[in-house]
Design a protein around this motif. Structure first.
Motif, PDB file in Angstrom:
ATOM      1  N   TYR A  18       2.031  -8.872  33.688  1.00  0.00           N
ATOM      2  CA  TYR A  18       3.449  -9.232  33.631  1.00  0.00           C
ATOM      3  C   TYR A  18       3.712  -9.852  32.262  1.00  0.00           C
ATOM      4  O   TYR A  18       3.041 -10.819  31.869  1.00  0.00           O
ATOM      5  N   ILE A  19       4.668  -9.299  31.517  1.00  0.00           N
ATOM      6  CA  ILE A  19       4.983  -9.783  30.172  1.00  0.00           C
ATOM      7  C   ILE A  19       6.427 -10.267  30.166  1.00  0.00           C
ATOM      8  O   ILE A  19       7.329  -9.549  30.599  1.00  0.00           O
ATOM      9  N   SER A  20       6.647 -11.484  29.685  1.00  0.00           N
ATOM     10  CA  SER A  20       8.006 -12.016  29.683  1.00  0.00           C
ATOM     11  C   SER A  20       8.295 -12.747  28.387  1.00  0.00           C
ATOM     12  O   SER A  20       7.386 -13.078  27.619  1.00  0.00           O
ATOM     13  N   ALA A  21       9.576 -13.027  28.168  1.00  0.00           N
ATOM     14  CA  ALA A  21       9.971 -13.767  26.971  1.00  0.00           C
ATOM     15  C   ALA A  21      11.223 -14.564  27.248  1.00  0.00           C
ATOM     16  O   ALA A  21      12.112 -14.130  27.960  1.00  0.00           O
ATOM     17  N   GLU A  22      11.241 -15.754  26.703  1.00  0.00           N
ATOM     18  CA  GLU A  22      12.462 -16.514  26.506  1.00  0.00           C
ATOM     19  C   GLU A  22      12.481 -16.833  25.020  1.00  0.00           C
ATOM     20  O   GLU A  22      12.769 -15.979  24.219  1.00  0.00           O
ATOM     21  N   ALA A  23      12.078 -18.058  24.634  1.00  0.00           N
ATOM     22  CA  ALA A  23      11.949 -18.307  23.195  1.00  0.00           C
ATOM     23  C   ALA A  23      10.648 -17.721  22.675  1.00  0.00           C
ATOM     24  O   ALA A  23      10.587 -17.134  21.596  1.00  0.00           O
ATOM     25  N   GLY A  24       9.585 -17.896  23.450  1.00  0.00           N
ATOM     26  CA  GLY A  24       8.290 -17.351  23.085  1.00  0.00           C
ATOM     27  C   GLY A  24       7.943 -16.158  23.965  1.00  0.00           C
ATOM     28  O   GLY A  24       8.771 -15.635  24.697  1.00  0.00           O
ATOM     29  N   VAL A  25       6.698 -15.730  23.878  1.00  0.00           N
ATOM     30  CA  VAL A  25       6.214 -14.570  24.621  1.00  0.00           C
ATOM     31  C   VAL A  25       5.034 -15.010  25.470  1.00  0.00           C
ATOM     32  O   VAL A  25       4.095 -15.626  24.957  1.00  0.00           O
ATOM     33  N   GLY A  26       5.071 -14.707  26.747  1.00  0.00           N
ATOM     34  CA  GLY A  26       3.981 -15.077  27.635  1.00  0.00           C
ATOM     35  C   GLY A  26       3.620 -13.931  28.547  1.00  0.00           C
ATOM     36  O   GLY A  26       4.296 -12.900  28.594  1.00  0.00           O
ATOM     37  N   ALA A  27       2.546 -14.121  29.288  1.00  0.00           N
ATOM     38  CA  ALA A  27       2.106 -13.089  30.226  1.00  0.00           C
ATOM     39  C   ALA A  27       1.395 -13.732  31.394  1.00  0.00           C
ATOM     40  O   ALA A  27       0.875 -14.850  31.304  1.00  0.00           O
ATOM     41  N   ALA A  28       1.384 -13.010  32.494  1.00  0.00           N
ATOM     42  CA  ALA A  28       0.587 -13.372  33.656  1.00  0.00           C
ATOM     43  C   ALA A  28      -0.309 -12.184  33.976  1.00  0.00           C
ATOM     44  O   ALA A  28       0.147 -11.039  33.974  1.00  0.00           O
ATOM     45  N   ILE A  29      -1.563 -12.468  34.237  1.00  0.00           N
ATOM     46  CA  ILE A  29      -2.522 -11.425  34.586  1.00  0.00           C
ATOM     47  C   ILE A  29      -2.856 -11.595  36.064  1.00  0.00           C
ATOM     48  O   ILE A  29      -3.419 -12.625  36.459  1.00  0.00           O
ATOM     49  N   VAL A  30      -2.484 -10.632  36.871  1.00  0.00           N
ATOM     50  CA  VAL A  30      -2.722 -10.697  38.307  1.00  0.00           C
ATOM     51  C   VAL A  30      -3.810  -9.692  38.654  1.00  0.00           C
ATOM     52  O   VAL A  30      -3.686  -8.493  38.369  1.00  0.00           O
ATOM     53  N   VAL A  31      -4.897 -10.186  39.252  1.00  0.00           N
ATOM     54  CA  VAL A  31      -6.051  -9.363  39.610  1.00  0.00           C
ATOM     55  C   VAL A  31      -6.359  -9.590  41.083  1.00  0.00           C
ATOM     56  O   VAL A  31      -6.544 -10.729  41.514  1.00  0.00           O
ATOM     57  N   GLY A  32      -6.390  -8.522  41.840  1.00  0.00           N
ATOM     58  CA  GLY A  32      -6.648  -8.662  43.262  1.00  0.00           C
ATOM     59  C   GLY A  32      -5.613  -9.503  43.974  1.00  0.00           C
ATOM     60  O   GLY A  32      -5.904 -10.167  44.969  1.00  0.00           O
ATOM     61  N   GLY A  33      -4.378  -9.479  43.466  1.00  0.00           N
ATOM     62  CA  GLY A  33      -3.302 -10.242  44.075  1.00  0.00           C
ATOM     63  C   GLY A  33      -3.268 -11.701  43.687  1.00  0.00           C
ATOM     64  O   GLY A  33      -2.401 -12.446  44.145  1.00  0.00           O
ATOM     65  N   ARG A  34      -4.196 -12.130  42.842  1.00  0.00           N
ATOM     66  CA  ARG A  34      -4.266 -13.531  42.444  1.00  0.00           C
ATOM     67  C   ARG A  34      -4.142 -13.667  40.927  1.00  0.00           C
ATOM     68  O   ARG A  34      -4.530 -12.778  40.176  1.00  0.00           O
ATOM     69  N   LEU A  35      -3.630 -14.809  40.518  1.00  0.00           N
ATOM     70  CA  LEU A  35      -3.451 -15.068  39.102  1.00  0.00           C
ATOM     71  C   LEU A  35      -4.794 -15.336  38.434  1.00  0.00           C
ATOM     72  O   LEU A  35      -5.589 -16.156  38.907  1.00  0.00           O
ATOM     73  N   LEU A  36      -5.058 -14.640  37.342  1.00  0.00           N
ATOM     74  CA  LEU A  36      -6.252 -14.894  36.539  1.00  0.00           C
ATOM     75  C   LEU A  36      -5.905 -15.958  35.508  1.00  0.00           C
ATOM     76  O   LEU A  36      -5.095 -15.731  34.609  1.00  0.00           O
ATOM     77  N   ARG A  37      -6.511 -17.136  35.660  1.00  0.00           N
ATOM     78  CA  ARG A  37      -6.156 -18.262  34.796  1.00  0.00           C
ATOM     79  C   ARG A  37      -7.098 -18.450  33.619  1.00  0.00           C
ATOM     80  O   ARG A  37      -6.721 -19.070  32.623  1.00  0.00           O
ATOM     81  N   GLY A  38      -8.305 -17.939  33.706  1.00  0.00           N
ATOM     82  CA  GLY A  38      -9.255 -18.162  32.626  1.00  0.00           C
ATOM     83  C   GLY A  38     -10.011 -19.463  32.809  1.00  0.00           C
ATOM     84  O   GLY A  38      -9.688 -20.286  33.675  1.00  0.00           O
ATOM     85  N   ALA A  39     -11.017 -19.679  31.970  1.00  0.00           N
ATOM     86  CA  ALA A  39     -11.906 -20.833  32.113  1.00  0.00           C
ATOM     87  C   ALA A  39     -11.173 -22.158  31.994  1.00  0.00           C
ATOM     88  O   ALA A  39     -11.475 -23.120  32.709  1.00  0.00           O
ATOM     89  N   GLY A  40     -10.198 -22.239  31.099  1.00  0.00           N
ATOM     90  CA  GLY A  40      -9.469 -23.490  30.906  1.00  0.00           C
ATOM     91  C   GLY A  40      -8.073 -23.482  31.480  1.00  0.00           C
ATOM     92  O   GLY A  40      -7.315 -24.433  31.282  1.00  0.00           O
TER      93      GLY A  40
END
Length: 402
Positions: free
Chosen positions: A225-247
């Motif tokens: 999922y890629i979105s923007a308001e002032a900046g650019v962000g994304a959400a990575i959904v894997v197996g129906g769950r959000l992938l947040r990364g190590a930190g």
């Protein structure tokens, strides 16, 4: 509303089992009104156990009897259908944007009961001043909804620590290390209404937009999922769950390099996607540097009117987005790439260049243009995700209330 995540199973105390069974029954009812017999058949619990648990959920205000269940074809009178209580506890969502504040209340079914948005420039403002305005907006939304919120989730445009307690960095707000709940509670207390005692959580706006796409939109099990308001962000959904990364910082899509020798970004690196597809870059390319108001609507209006500079700016932004998205597709193999937030509004002018880049750069495996889609939630996604997360938490664990 989609069914909540399954309750963990394993050895548990009697109290723990009852709490898990409450969640099992409520989660089943959340999938659509069902009779006690249908709930028992779906869960494997006895009808007596379902009746006992249903009475607890009704007493807690989470479930209501809606009348005769839909006939199942079986002999005998149909049972009484159980459904989520539209007058039960609600979910309260808040959003701090660079150019706006938002507040939303949803009921247990995920339906919006109040929606408030205020246009205000928050970049460079002190957090206390922003929180005071937000508290007032939240109070008005709750009063309009007529519901009692069970919690509050705050969507913010920046890096939120794993616990959701600290906004570590929001470059476009010029905020750093802001303890969000601690900063908001005094403002809520001053505004009155009892909201200061609510549990408060926070998350990145793109994460919440991606979750809303999964819960309320058309997001599959795996998507970007890629979105923007002032900046650019994304959400990575894997197996129906959000992938947040190590930190907890996965999804900083705006800082993916698309031209390593390009202009310096606010993050300190060079050639980041945000320098080609973010607010400032798009306005600059369209010859609108310094323009006031909603940049997304401004560009959409100009492009819709056939303005050449705006069309070229959006084509350039689309090409940069396509380049960055191609790298993510080759790495993650998502079922779909979804444009949300401000990009959903600008999609008619972004998609052609994005599609061209994806087709050209995703060559080692099959890629179909239909896998690049636009969120039907649009710019409402992050705030909807914030509010719905509260009620999904109730459905997943009604024990404290039931």
């Amino acid at each position: 509303m989609h069914e909540p995540d399954p309750v963990r199973t394993g050895p548990a105390s009697q109290q723990g089992m009852r709490r898990a069974n409450l969640a099992l029954v409520l989660g089943t009812i959340a999938g659509g009104p069902r009779s006690r017999a249908e709930v028992a058949a779906a869960t494997g619990l006895t009808r007596a156990a379902v009746s006992s648990l249903a009475e607890r959920l009704i007493a807690a205000g989470l479930v209501v009897e809606e009348g005769p269940a839909t006939p199942s074809g079986k002999v005998g009178r149909p049972g009484t259908a159980l459904g989520l209580n539209p007058a039960g506890p609600g979910g309260l969502g808040a959003e701090i944007g660079v150019r706006h504040l938002g507040a939303c209340v949803v009921d247990l079914r995920g339906e919006v009961r109040a929606w408030r948005r205020r246009e205000v420039s928050n970049d460079g403002r002190e957090p206390a001043a922003v929180m005071a305005d937000l508290a007032e907006l939240l109070g008005r939304a709750v009063a309009e909804s007529g519901l009692r919120p069970a919690g509050l989730t705050l969507a913010v445009p920046g890096l939120v620590g794993g616990s959701g307690a600290v906004l570590q960095r929001a470059a476009n707000l010029d905020w750093q290390d802001v303890p969000l709940a601690a900063a908001l509670r005094p403002a809520l207390r001053a505004a009155g209404g009892g909201l200061a005692e609510l549990p408060i959580e926070a998350d990145n706006e793109a994460n919440l937009g991606g979750l809303a796409e999964r819960w309320l939109g058309e997001g599959p099990e795996d998507f970007l999922y890629i979105s923007a308001e002032a900046g650019v962000g994304a959400a990575i959904v894997v197996g129906g769950r959000l992938l947040r990364g190590a930190g907890g910082f996965a999804g900083e899509f705006g800082h993916v390099p698309v031209h390593p020798d390009g202009p310096r970004c606010a993050c300190g690196a060079h050639g980041c996607l945000e320098q080609y597809a973010g607010e400032a870059a798009a306005l600059r390319a369209a010859g609108l540097t310094g323009a006031r108001g909603d940049w997304v609507e401004l560009l959409a209006d100009r492009a819709g009117a056939g303005d050449g500079a705006a069309l070229a700016a959006l084509a350039g932004a689309g090409a940069a987005l396509g380049t960055a998205a191609a790298g993510a597709v080759n790495l993650l193999d998502p079922a779909r790439v979804v444009l949300g937030g401000g990009y959903a509004r600008l999609a008619p002018w972004l998609l052609p260049a994005m599609r061209a880049e994806l087709v050209a750069r995703v060559a080692v495996r099959p890629w179909s243009e239909e896998r690049l889609t636009v969120s039907r939630l649009g710019r409402r996604g992050p705030l909807l995700g914030a509010a719905v997360r509260v009620v999904r938490a109730i459905v997943a664990d009604p024990g404290p209330l039931g």
